[in-house]
Design a protein around this motif. Structure first.
Motif, short mmCIF file in Angstrom:
data_model
loop_
_atom_site.label_atom_id
_atom_site.label_comp_id
_atom_site.label_asym_id
_atom_site.label_seq_id
_atom_site.Cartn_x
_atom_site.Cartn_y
_atom_site.Cartn_z
N GLU A 52 0.79 -1.23 -0.13
CA GLU A 52 -0.04 -0.01 -0.07
C GLU A 52 0.80 1.24 -0.11
OE1 GLU A 52 -3.70 -1.50 2.62
OE2 GLU A 52 -1.98 -1.56 3.41
N LEU A 53 1.98 1.21 -0.30
CA LEU A 53 3.09 2.15 -0.39
C LEU A 53 3.57 2.58 -1.97
CD1 LEU A 53 5.15 1.65 2.78
CD2 LEU A 53 4.22 3.78 2.30
N LEU A 54 3.57 3.82 -1.98
CA LEU A 54 4.05 4.08 -3.42
C LEU A 54 5.37 5.23 -3.05
CD1 LEU A 54 4.05 4.45 -6.59
CD2 LEU A 54 2.50 6.29 -6.29
N VAL A 55 6.45 4.82 -3.47
CA VAL A 55 7.68 5.77 -3.47
C VAL A 55 7.50 6.80 -4.62
CG1 VAL A 55 10.26 6.14 -3.22
CG2 VAL A 55 9.17 3.98 -2.41
N VAL A 56 7.63 8.25 -4.42
CA VAL A 56 7.62 9.24 -5.03
C VAL A 56 8.71 9.90 -5.13
CG1 VAL A 56 5.02 9.04 -5.19
CG2 VAL A 56 6.12 10.49 -3.42
N SER A 57 8.93 11.03 -6.12
CA SER A 57 9.85 11.67 -6.31
C SER A 57 9.75 13.02 -5.33
CB SER A 57 10.25 12.15 -7.60
OG SER A 57 10.36 11.05 -8.32
N GLY A 58 10.02 12.89 -3.96
CA GLY A 58 9.57 13.84 -3.00
C GLY A 58 7.97 14.13 -2.68
N SER A 59 7.81 14.74 -1.60
CA SER A 59 6.23 14.77 -1.41
C SER A 59 5.80 15.93 -2.48
CB SER A 59 6.01 15.19 -0.04
OG SER A 59 6.55 16.24 0.07
N LEU A 60 6.51 16.65 -3.38
CA LEU A 60 5.95 17.52 -4.49
C LEU A 60 5.34 16.67 -5.29
CD1 LEU A 60 8.38 20.38 -4.50
CD2 LEU A 60 6.28 20.58 -3.59
N GLN A 61 5.85 15.39 -5.63
CA GLN A 61 5.20 14.51 -6.62
C GLN A 61 3.96 14.06 -6.25
OE1 GLN A 61 7.15 10.68 -8.28
NE2 GLN A 61 6.92 11.66 -10.21
N ALA A 62 4.09 13.54 -4.80
CA ALA A 62 2.91 13.28 -4.25
C ALA A 62 1.81 14.18 -4.32
CB ALA A 62 3.09 12.82 -2.69
N LEU A 63 1.97 15.38 -4.20
CA LEU A 63 1.01 16.27 -4.34
C LEU A 63 0.54 16.43 -5.94
CD1 LEU A 63 1.99 19.56 -2.52
CD2 LEU A 63 0.72 17.65 -1.93
N ASP A 64 1.42 16.56 -6.73
CA ASP A 64 1.09 16.56 -8.14
C ASP A 64 0.26 15.16 -8.57
OD1 ASP A 64 2.17 18.80 -8.65
OD2 ASP A 64 4.07 18.07 -9.38
N LEU A 65 0.49 13.85 -8.19
CA LEU A 65 -0.20 12.78 -8.38
C LEU A 65 -1.60 12.67 -7.92
CD1 LEU A 65 2.75 10.09 -7.80
CD2 LEU A 65 1.81 11.07 -10.12
N VAL A 66 -1.70 13.22 -6.67
CA VAL A 66 -2.98 13.16 -6.39
C VAL A 66 -4.00 14.22 -6.97
CG1 VAL A 66 -4.20 13.60 -3.90
CG2 VAL A 66 -2.23 12.30 -3.88
N ASN A 67 -3.43 15.51 -7.02
CA ASN A 67 -4.13 16.35 -7.80
C ASN A 67 -4.52 15.76 -9.10
OD1 ASN A 67 -3.89 18.12 -5.70
ND2 ASN A 67 -2.17 19.42 -6.57
N GLN A 68 -3.68 15.37 -9.75
CA GLN A 68 -4.05 14.84 -11.30
C GLN A 68 -5.17 13.85 -11.32
OE1 GLN A 68 0.50 13.91 -12.28
NE2 GLN A 68 -0.48 14.06 -14.41
N THR A 69 -5.02 12.78 -9.79
CA THR A 69 -6.01 11.77 -9.94
C THR A 69 -7.37 12.37 -9.70
OG1 THR A 69 -4.12 10.32 -9.09
CG2 THR A 69 -6.47 9.65 -9.00
N PHE A 70 -7.37 13.32 -8.73
CA PHE A 70 -8.52 13.77 -8.32
C PHE A 70 -9.30 15.28 -8.86
CE2 PHE A 70 -7.30 10.78 -5.01
CZ PHE A 70 -8.56 10.40 -4.47
N LEU A 71 -8.55 16.04 -9.43
CA LEU A 71 -8.99 17.36 -9.56
C LEU A 71 -9.10 17.80 -11.27
CD1 LEU A 71 -6.74 19.20 -6.91
CD2 LEU A 71 -9.22 18.15 -6.68
N LYS A 72 -9.91 18.47 -11.27
CA LYS A 72 -10.21 19.09 -12.57
C LYS A 72 -10.68 20.40 -12.42
CE LYS A 72 -12.47 15.90 -15.61
NZ LYS A 72 -11.27 15.70 -16.75
N LYS A 73 -10.47 21.26 -13.40
CA LYS A 73 -10.93 22.87 -13.16
C LYS A 73 -12.12 23.06 -12.80
CE LYS A 73 -10.71 27.14 -15.74
NZ LYS A 73 -10.29 27.58 -17.24
N GLY A 74 -12.52 23.80 -11.64
CA GLY A 74 -13.76 24.03 -11.29
C GLY A 74 -14.10 23.31 -9.86
N ASP A 75 -13.30 22.24 -9.75
CA ASP A 75 -13.62 21.51 -8.48
C ASP A 75 -13.10 22.21 -7.03
OD1 ASP A 75 -14.07 19.09 -9.74
OD2 ASP A 75 -12.35 18.13 -9.60
N THR A 76 -13.69 21.86 -6.36
CA THR A 76 -13.70 22.47 -4.93
C THR A 76 -12.77 21.50 -3.96
OG1 THR A 76 -15.74 23.47 -5.03
CG2 THR A 76 -14.85 23.25 -2.75
N VAL A 77 -11.96 22.14 -3.13
CA VAL A 77 -10.87 21.37 -2.20
C VAL A 77 -11.01 22.34 -1.23
CG1 VAL A 77 -8.67 21.16 -1.81
CG2 VAL A 77 -9.37 20.46 -3.97
#
Lengths: 402, 402
Positions: B92-117
């Motif tokens: 259940e772990l994914l190694v990423v290139s720093g937590s900045l990549q973690a942010l980018d990956l989660v954002n890409q997976t979940f978000l589109k323009k106009g979404d609410t966070v």
């Protein structure tokens, strides 16, 4: 339990499948020869550089800023001059996390859904899948033995211009083209630059195999003929040193590179790998490449021998002049997508040609990578593949017993 | 020359500015203490692992597949259990290139323009800028000394629900919140999980500072109270070992992680860094962290002393209980965006508060990072900052002479 499936946007990518290990006969992926990894000199290089500069790891970007470790950029600049006749300063270089990140960054900078891109019609599967994912209209240019058919390219550009469509770039792998293994001639390189200028379309030159020509020098890069900032060039250490070191690079005129850099939001690529490579390469690059080419040539010979032995004239291919793969045309009754599935069940992983072409030209082709399997595995894997082909498609008629 | 500016799409990001080196007094960026980089033991770890497993560098993903080097995932799994009470297996772990990549990956997976966070209204600038870039509607929740105001959060969720808006996630930095330095109480962590389930909104827990509490144990992660797969958790080695090693990680239920993984298209994060960290951490992590905390505490004391000495009561801040930054409220007549510009001219880099808040609450605040500058530089830099404030805004009335 939280239900992610009903929660995500409808166009979210499908789920990954759990990784279960490599297939026994692994003819896919750009893996390299295990025994050629220069462990001892890599270790020595790391020891030296970490004792000397290890404290700089406390800073994002070391002391080099967002474009990557300066001594590595200096090595790349020198090496590109020497081997590819490219003039670029370290200021025009961006170190990236493998050439895959280079592709993603250039795509993010240039492309939107509905855009048009020109590519060689048989091409790297990772490029094709990326462009498909973005929703780009790919226009394929046929390949000849010396690279892209330039007349076809010019006609395509003319016809698009008439329709008022300006392609976003011409993507090409000119040197050891993936998957065909062709090398674009110098004349065609020059012609490509001319067309690029005439139609004002940038060229994206992906040159990650250029160091691996077995028996002769590589031709100058397309970028070397570019005096007007039309070419974006990317290279990689994945194929020349080790794939698991995620280090590649992009070079382009600063006016372009400065537009690509903001899309790199990962605070730099791994610095330890950059430091290790810089220290290693400045002493060992040329000698290492010579050894690696020899090893790869042996494996290339081995896979050609195995193809001849087990497939005979059924397998139509050009003997690789470099690189790590061979592109094979099988008879028309062989559906290579089905072959791929059957082979995988028997532990043999291959790339079916339809993933490596944007039209039906790949339907009866396969790509076999020979960098990683041992010479014994190459022989055995190709034999199994031939046996599956015989059983399923009736070809080859006979399989030699070794 | 090719004109990139007229060629790119109109919403392309603006050009990067050429990097000219660090400012003399560098109070920005999550850089760490130079002297705390464990050079010798890192070197020993690398020597050991490269001789033992160096040949596996020939494969993308080593022998571990796309989720990252298995021994590193095993260490992270153990460490998260021990320090954060999180139960997650290496699967259940994914190694990423720093937590900045973690942010980018989660954002890409979940978000589109106009979404609410939903996010804490004062927050990490890199999170805010990413969400702005995507075009997400950010709703800020006020912070109290023990974390997010849970009543305000519940009201916000209720009111959104009435409007039929389902936020894509609740983003929080619960432990040493960036920039406020607050630590969310256990009660609030539990309450957050309850709300997450009630409204069926996932939580994105960014915990990259959690190892750096100076004098006490960290509270269990929010993720540790999550039995229903609502929490996506990310951590990093940037703050605990070295920022230039680009290694972070994500953990979530496989149903979520398997949807995030396809967005990681870089063929894995740097393996040498993963191997070095795995080998280093299993022996040295705890002892190293203790030393690092002590050094950071000294620097925290130094910056608090400097603030008291040069700003007196003008600078309103909470003494850091951990981490690498302090969040300072200056009087209302201090426009900290202007202060940022003036200070930079004098070689002092600071984060103006408006980049670290989604409303006007940051307009008179600044964030100062103290991890990288020496104790002498901290003193001198804060003094220069106070002098600029005095000259420009008339505060503080007097500056102590040291």
């Amino acid at each position: 339990m939280f239900n992610i499936n009903s929660f995500l946007h409808s166009d979210a990518l499908g789920p990954a499948i759990e990784w279960k290990g490599y297939p026994k006969f692994n003819f896919i992926g750009g893996h390299n020869d295990n025994e050629s990894i220069p462990i001892t000199s890599l270790k020595e290089s790391i020891d030296k550089i970490i004792l000397k500069e290890g404290k700089t790891l406390a800073k994002y970007g070391l002391e080099s800023g967002p474009q990557g470790y300066l001594p590595l950029r200096q090595f790349i600049s020198k090496q590109l001059k020497k081997s590819a006749s490219i003039n670029c300063s370290e200021k025009e270089l961006l170190v990236v996390s493998g050439s895959l990140q280079a592709l993603d960054l250039v795509n993010q900078t240039f492309l939107k859904k509905g855009d048009t891109v020109i590519i060689e019609e048989e091409n790297y599967g990772g490029t094709i899948s990326r462009l498909r994912r973005i929703g780009v209209n790919m226009i394929g240019i046929p390949l000849e033995k010396d690279g892209m058919n330039i007349e076809a390219l010019e006609q395509t550009l003319e016809s698009l211009k008439k329709k008022k469509i300006r392609p976003r770039f011409i993507y090409t792998i000119p040197t050891i083209q993936n998957p065909t293994g062709t090398i674009m001639s110098v004349d065609k390189r020059k012609a490509l630059i001319k067309l690029s200028k005439k139609f004002e379309i940038p060229i994206f030159e992906d040159d990650c195999y250029a160091d691996l020509i077995f028996d002769k020098e590589r031709p100058p890069a397309i970028k070397s003929y570019d005096n007007d900032g039309y070419v974006i060039y990317c290279g990689s250490f994945s194929k020349s040193i080790a794939p698991a070191l995620r280090v590649g690079y992009l070079t382009a005129d600063w006016s372009i590179l400065s537009r690509i850099l903001p899309y790199k939001t990962d605070a730099g690529s791994g610095s330890l790998e950059q430091m290790a490579l810089a220290e290693f390469c400045k002493i060992n690059f040329d000698s290492h490449i010579k050894i690696l080419r020899n090893e790869l040539k042996k494996k290339s010979d081995a896979i050609c021998n195995a193809l001849d032995k087990y497939f005979g004239s059924t397998a139509d291919y050009n003997k690789p002049v470099g690189g790590i793969f061979v592109w094979i045309n099988l008879p028309n009754n062989v559906d290579t997508s089905r072959l791929y599935e059957l082979a995988l069940k028997d532990g043999v992983a291959i790339n079916p040609g339809n993933e490596w072409s944007i039209n039906s030209s790949g339907d009866h082709k396969i790509r076999l990578c020979f960098g990683n399997p041992s010479i014994e595995e190459i022989d055995e894997g190709v034999k199994i593949l031939a046996e599956i082909c015989q059983k399923e498609f009736g070809i080859p008629l006979q399989i030699a017993n070794s």
